[in-house]
Design a protein around this motif. Structure first.
Motif, mmCIF file in Angstrom:
data_model
loop_
_atom_site.group_PDB
_atom_site.id
_atom_site.type_symbol
_atom_site.label_atom_id
_atom_site.label_comp_id
_atom_site.label_asym_id
_atom_site.label_seq_id
_atom_site.Cartn_x
_atom_site.Cartn_y
_atom_site.Cartn_z
ATOM 1 N N GLY A 104 13.425 9.235 2.637
ATOM 2 C CA GLY A 104 12.364 9.251 3.810
ATOM 3 C C GLY A 104 11.209 8.643 3.599
ATOM 4 N N GLY A 105 10.879 8.148 2.296
ATOM 5 C CA GLY A 105 9.828 7.270 2.181
ATOM 6 C C GLY A 105 8.907 8.086 1.019
ATOM 7 N N THR A 106 9.232 9.483 0.592
ATOM 8 C CA THR A 106 8.443 9.967 -0.318
ATOM 9 C C THR A 106 8.719 9.571 -1.685
ATOM 10 O OG1 THR A 106 9.624 11.956 -0.280
ATOM 11 C CG2 THR A 106 7.834 11.989 1.122
ATOM 12 N N MET A 107 7.876 9.599 -2.649
ATOM 13 C CA MET A 107 7.934 9.219 -3.869
ATOM 14 C C MET A 107 8.290 10.421 -5.014
ATOM 15 S SD MET A 107 5.801 5.785 -4.770
ATOM 16 C CE MET A 107 6.639 5.258 -6.272
ATOM 17 N N CYS A 108 9.342 10.491 -5.798
ATOM 18 C CA CYS A 108 9.477 11.612 -6.580
ATOM 19 C C CYS A 108 8.874 11.340 -8.072
ATOM 20 C CB CYS A 108 11.037 11.650 -6.961
ATOM 21 S SG CYS A 108 11.442 13.088 -7.785
ATOM 22 N N HIS A 128 0.793 -1.126 -0.019
ATOM 23 C CA HIS A 128 0.050 -0.023 -0.047
ATOM 24 C C HIS A 128 0.907 1.251 -0.035
ATOM 25 C CE1 HIS A 128 1.019 -0.047 4.389
ATOM 26 N NE2 HIS A 128 0.780 1.410 4.397
ATOM 27 N N VAL A 129 0.223 2.395 -0.451
ATOM 28 C CA VAL A 129 1.040 3.680 -0.253
ATOM 29 C C VAL A 129 0.086 4.672 0.469
ATOM 30 C CG1 VAL A 129 2.383 3.268 -2.360
ATOM 31 C CG2 VAL A 129 0.091 4.500 -2.645
ATOM 32 N N VAL A 130 0.629 5.762 0.890
ATOM 33 C CA VAL A 130 -0.356 6.926 1.538
ATOM 34 C C VAL A 130 -0.156 7.853 0.466
ATOM 35 C CG1 VAL A 130 -0.743 8.406 3.191
ATOM 36 C CG2 VAL A 130 -0.221 5.859 3.881
ATOM 37 N N VAL A 131 -1.496 8.496 0.038
ATOM 38 C CA VAL A 131 -1.314 9.796 -0.781
ATOM 39 C C VAL A 131 -2.047 10.812 0.046
ATOM 40 C CG1 VAL A 131 -3.516 9.083 -1.846
ATOM 41 C CG2 VAL A 131 -1.890 10.707 -2.959
ATOM 42 N N GLY A 132 -1.480 12.050 0.028
ATOM 43 C CA GLY A 132 -2.189 13.107 0.698
ATOM 44 C C GLY A 132 -1.988 14.656 0.351
ATOM 45 N N VAL A 133 -2.399 15.448 0.939
ATOM 46 C CA VAL A 133 -2.105 16.805 0.407
ATOM 47 C C VAL A 133 -1.842 17.819 1.807
ATOM 48 C CG1 VAL A 133 -3.650 16.728 -1.509
ATOM 49 C CG2 VAL A 133 -4.642 17.405 0.622
ATOM 50 N N ASP A 134 -0.983 18.709 1.570
ATOM 51 C CA ASP A 134 -0.675 19.515 2.507
ATOM 52 C C ASP A 134 -1.643 20.913 2.733
ATOM 53 O OD1 ASP A 134 0.043 21.294 0.679
ATOM 54 O OD2 ASP A 134 2.164 21.212 0.847
ATOM 55 N N ALA A 149 2.895 6.308 -9.558
ATOM 56 C CA ALA A 149 3.377 5.572 -8.408
ATOM 57 C C ALA A 149 3.453 3.936 -8.589
ATOM 58 C CB ALA A 149 2.687 5.731 -7.041
ATOM 59 N N LEU A 150 2.196 3.751 -9.347
ATOM 60 C CA LEU A 150 2.164 2.335 -9.634
ATOM 61 C C LEU A 150 2.936 1.877 -10.762
ATOM 62 C CD1 LEU A 150 0.461 -0.446 -9.145
ATOM 63 C CD2 LEU A 150 -1.264 0.671 -10.875
ATOM 64 N N THR A 151 3.273 2.787 -11.694
ATOM 65 C CA THR A 151 4.061 2.329 -12.666
ATOM 66 C C THR A 151 5.677 2.139 -12.281
ATOM 67 O OG1 THR A 151 2.546 3.731 -14.363
ATOM 68 C CG2 THR A 151 4.903 3.429 -15.276
ATOM 69 N N HIS A 168 13.238 6.284 -7.751
ATOM 70 C CA HIS A 168 12.096 7.547 -7.239
ATOM 71 C C HIS A 168 11.684 7.191 -6.095
ATOM 72 C CE1 HIS A 168 12.491 8.888 -11.243
ATOM 73 N NE2 HIS A 168 12.170 7.732 -11.978
ATOM 74 N N ILE A 169 12.113 6.335 -5.020
ATOM 75 C CA ILE A 169 11.613 6.305 -3.674
ATOM 76 C C ILE A 169 12.638 7.053 -2.795
ATOM 77 C CG2 ILE A 169 11.165 4.998 -1.669
ATOM 78 C CD1 ILE A 169 9.901 2.747 -3.640
#
Length: 575
Positions: free
Chosen positions: A104-108, A69-75, A129-131, A100-101
Motif C-alpha cells: 500500500g505504500g506504507t513503510m514498516c 520525498h516521503v510523507v510522515v503523519g500521525v492518526d 526511512a532514510l536508512t 520494508h515498503i
C-alpha cells in the motif's frame, strides 16, 4: 465491499498541542526540507487516515531511484500510536522491489516508546526511512531473503482456506502428497502421515493420495525472482520432474522450501494447465494425452502464490524454538480418570507436546458434567475416555497417539498392567479409593515402576493437590484410617454444606471450571517437570483456593492455608 475513505472523512488538523514541537524538530533537523501536506495531495493520502501529515524531501543521492520525498503523519490516537511514513513512489508500476515498503505504500519501520517526545519519534522514524531507502543492493537482498515469507505473502493471493504444511525439515527436493477440501489444503510427506491426520480429523480417505513436488531452494528467493508463470516453476523443478503430477483441469500446488536462520520455511505456488475436456480431444480414453504434453500446457498460464502455515510437531509446540519438545514428543503418559480434572489435564499435556496419551475412564459423560468438563454436549452419553481421545485426536492430529481404555483401573488385565508399566508417567486425576489402591498394587509388582502424579480436588475446589511419587512411594502411604490424605488442607465440612442430587441422594459440591484451574495448572507443571527430569523426588504441590469461602461454608482450615489463590510446595509426608 471495501470502504472508500476520502479526504473529507479525515481532514488534516494542525491544531493539536504536539504540532508545534514536531514542526520545530523538523525545522531544526531539515530546514527548507519539509512542509505541511498540501491540499492537492490530501486525497492521495486519505486512506491512511492521517489527521496531520508533512511532506519531507529526500536527498538526491538516495539509492532508491524513484523516491524524492516521503510523507510522515500521525492518526487520531497519536501519541498513543506510531507515526506513519508513506512512500507512494515506492509502489509505482515501474518501482523496484524494496525492503520494508508494503504494497500500500506504507513503510514498516522501528517502533519507539509512546512516552518519547513527539518530535523525537517523528525524526527517528524519518531517519529509519532514510536508512532503508538508501540501502545498498547487498543489504537489500539480505533483507528480502530474511523476510522471504513476508514478501511472498504481500505479493501473493489470499486463499479462502488455510494451506497447512506437515512436512519435516529435510533440506532436499522430493515428491510429497496433498489433500484438498473446502476447509483446508494439507501438504504431507507421505500417504501414511496424511491418512493419520485425515482420520483423526474425521475425514478418512480411500484410494491413492494426490502427489506433487517439494522444491528445496539453496536460498530464499528475492521478490524479483518469484515465479510469474508456469514455466518458471517447471524450470525450478527441473525438466520432466513435474510431469507425473500435473492433471488436466486441476490446479497443482507446488511447495517451495528453504532455510532461514536455521529454520525450515515453506511457501506454495499453484500452476494450472489444460482443462479436462480439452485434454481429451483427439485422444482415446485408452491412450490419453501423454503427461509431457499435459505438462507443456502449464507453461504459459500465470501462477498463484499461496501462504503456507507450518503445522508440524516442532512448529505447533514452540515455532521450532522449544528445545524440550523432542523430549516430550517421545513420552507416553497415562491419565487415569477423564473427568473434569483429568480432561483438562489431558488436553494441557497434548498442548504441551506430550506425544502419546493413554486415557482411562469407566464412565460416560453426563449432561451435568458439561459445565466443568473440557468436552461438550455432543459427547454426552459417550465414554469419557473415547470422546476425549477422539476430541484430542482431531485437535492435535500431529500427536503420536491418543488411545482410550474403557473400564475401571481396578479391573485391569495383566497385559494392560504391562502397558501401564511401559509408560513414562501415570497420572491419577480425581479417581476413587479403589482405583488408587489398585494402582498401588500394580506399581508394587512392577520391576521399575514409572513415576506417578496423584492429583485431586478437595470439597468445593477449596484446595487441590498434585503429588509426585517415584519408585518405592505409594498413595496409600499418605492415607489415614478413613482413606483420606493426611496432608489435606480442609476438613470437618458440615453435612448441610453439600448439595444433594434429586432422586438419588448423591452429595456433590457445585463449583465451577474456574475453581479447578489452579489445581489443573499445578498438576500440569508437576507432570512436565517429572517428564523433563526437573522433578526427581517425591513432592506435594498444593493449590490454595478461596479461603474465605471455606470458612463461610463452615469448613476447617489447615494452618498452612493462610492465604488464597496461590500454590505452595511441601515435603512428602507419609502417614
Amino acid at each position: 465491499m471495501a470502504t472508500v475513505v476520502s479526504a473529507e472523512d479525515y481532514p488534516l488538523d494542525f491544531s493539536a498541542s504536539y504540532i508545534g514541537e514536531i514542526e520545530q524538530g523538523l525545522t531544526t533537523a531539515r530546514p527548507d526540507g519539509w512542509c505541511r501536506l498540501r491540499a492537492d495531495e490530501e486525497a492521495a493520502y486519505a486512506r491512511f487516515r492521517l489527521v496531520a501529515a508533512w511532506r519531507v524531501e529526500m536527498p538526491k543521492s538516495l539509492r532508491h531511484p524513484l523516491i524524492d520525498h516521503v510523507v510522515v503523519g500521525v492518526d487520531a490516537t497519536f501519541p498513543l500510536s506510531d507515526p506513519v511514513v508513506v512512500a507512494l513512489q515506492g509502489v509505482a508500476n515501474d518501482a523496484p522491489y524494496w525492503p520494508h515498503i508494503e504494497p500500500g505504500g506504507t513503510m514498516c519501520l522501528s517502533r519507539y516508546r509512546f512516552s518519547s517526545p513527539p518530535a523525537t519519534r517523528i525524526l527517528s522514524i524519518l531517519q529509519d526511512a532514510l536508512t532503508v531507502l538508501d540501502m545498498p543492493e547487498n543489504e537489500r537482498d539480505a533483507e528480502h531473503r530474511r523476510e522471504f515469507l513476508a514478501y511472498w505473502s504481500q505479493l501473493g493471493k489470499p486463499a479462502g482456506s488455510p494451506y497447512l504444511c506437515l512436512l519435516g525439515g529435510a533440506p532436499h527436493s522430493r515428491d510429497i502428497v496433498y489433500h484438498r477440501d473446502s476447509q483446508r489444503t494439507l501438504l504431507a510427506e507421505d500417504t501414511k502421515q496424511l491418512g493419520t491426520w485425515l482420520s483423526r480429523m474425521g475425514k478418512p480417505t480411500s484410494g491413492p493420495a494426490t502427489t506433487t513436488r517439494l522444491i528445496w531452494l539453496d536460498q530464499p528467493l528475492l521478490p524479483a525472482q518469484f515465479p510469474q508463470v508456469g514455466r518458471d516453476v517447471i524450470a525450478m523443478a527441473g525438466g520432466g520432474v513435474l510431469d507425473p503430477h500435473v492433471r488436466p483441469g486441476s490446479m497443482l500446488p507446488v511447495v517451495l522450501g528453504c532455510d532461514i536462520d536455521g529454520v525450515a520455511v515453506y511457501a506454495c505456488v499453484e500452476i494450472e494447465g489444460i482443462g479436462a475436456k480439452e485434454a481429451a480431444k483427439g485422444f482415446r480414453p485408452s491412450r490419453p494425452r501423454p503427461p509431457s504434453l499435459v505438462a507443456s500446457t502449464f507453461q504459459c498460464k500465470p501462477v498463484t502464490r499461496r501462504v503456507v502455515q507450518r503445522a508440524d510437531y516442532a512448529w505447533v509446540h514452540g515455532r521450532g524454538k522449544n528445545a524440550e519438545i523432542e523430549v516430550l514428543r517421545q513420552k507416553k503418559v497415562t491419565v487415569v480418570g477423564c473427568g473434569a480434572l483429568g480432561g483438562y489435564l489431558a488436553r494441557a499435556l497434548a498442548q504441551a507436546g506430550v506425544g502419546s496419551l493413554l486415557l482411562i475412564d469407566s464412565d460416560d459423560l453426563a449432561a451435568s458434567n458439561v459445565g466443568r468438563h473440557v468436552l461438550g454436549m455432543e459427547s454426552v452419553g459417550v465414554s469419557k475416555a473415547v470422546a476425549l481421545a477422539r476430541r484430542l485426536g482431531a485437535d492435535f492430529p500431529h500427536a503420536v497417539s491418543v488411545e482410550p481404555w474403557t473400564g475401571g483401573i481396578e479391573f485391569a488385565k495383566p497385559d494392560q498392567i504391562e502397558e501401564l508399566g511401559a509408560c513414562d508417567l501415570i497420572i491419577t486425576a480425581g479417581i476413587n479409593l479403589a482405583g488408587e489402591l489398585a494402582l498401588d498394587r500394580y506399581r508394587k509388582g512392577m520391576g521399575a515402576a514409572p513415576p506417578l502424579v496423584w492429583t485431586w480436588i478437595e470439597e468445593f475446589a477449596a484446595a487441590g493437590h498434585a503429588v509426585s511419587l517415584f519408585a518405592g512411594a505409594y498413595m496409600s502411604d499418605a492415607h489415614d484410617d478413613d482413606g483420606q490424605f493426611v496432608m489435606r488442607l480442609t476438613s470437618q465440612w458440615p453435612a448441610d454444606a453439600h448439595a444433594v442430587e434429586a432422586g438419588c441422594a448423591v452429595a456433590y459440591q457445585p463449583y465451577s471450571a474456574a475453581d479447578m484451574m489452579g489445581t489443573i495448572n499445578c498438576a500440569h507443571r508437576l507432570a512436565l517437570d517429572v517428564l523433563l527430569g526437573k522433578q526427581q523426588g517425591n513432592v506435594v504441590r498444593s493449590w490454595l483456593g478461596d479461603r474465605d469461602m471455606t470458612t463461610a461454608k463452615g469448613g476447617t482450615l489447615d494452618g498452612v492455608f493462610d492465604r488464597s489463590f496461590c500454590e505452595i510446595t511441601r515435603d512428602w509426608c507419609a502417614s
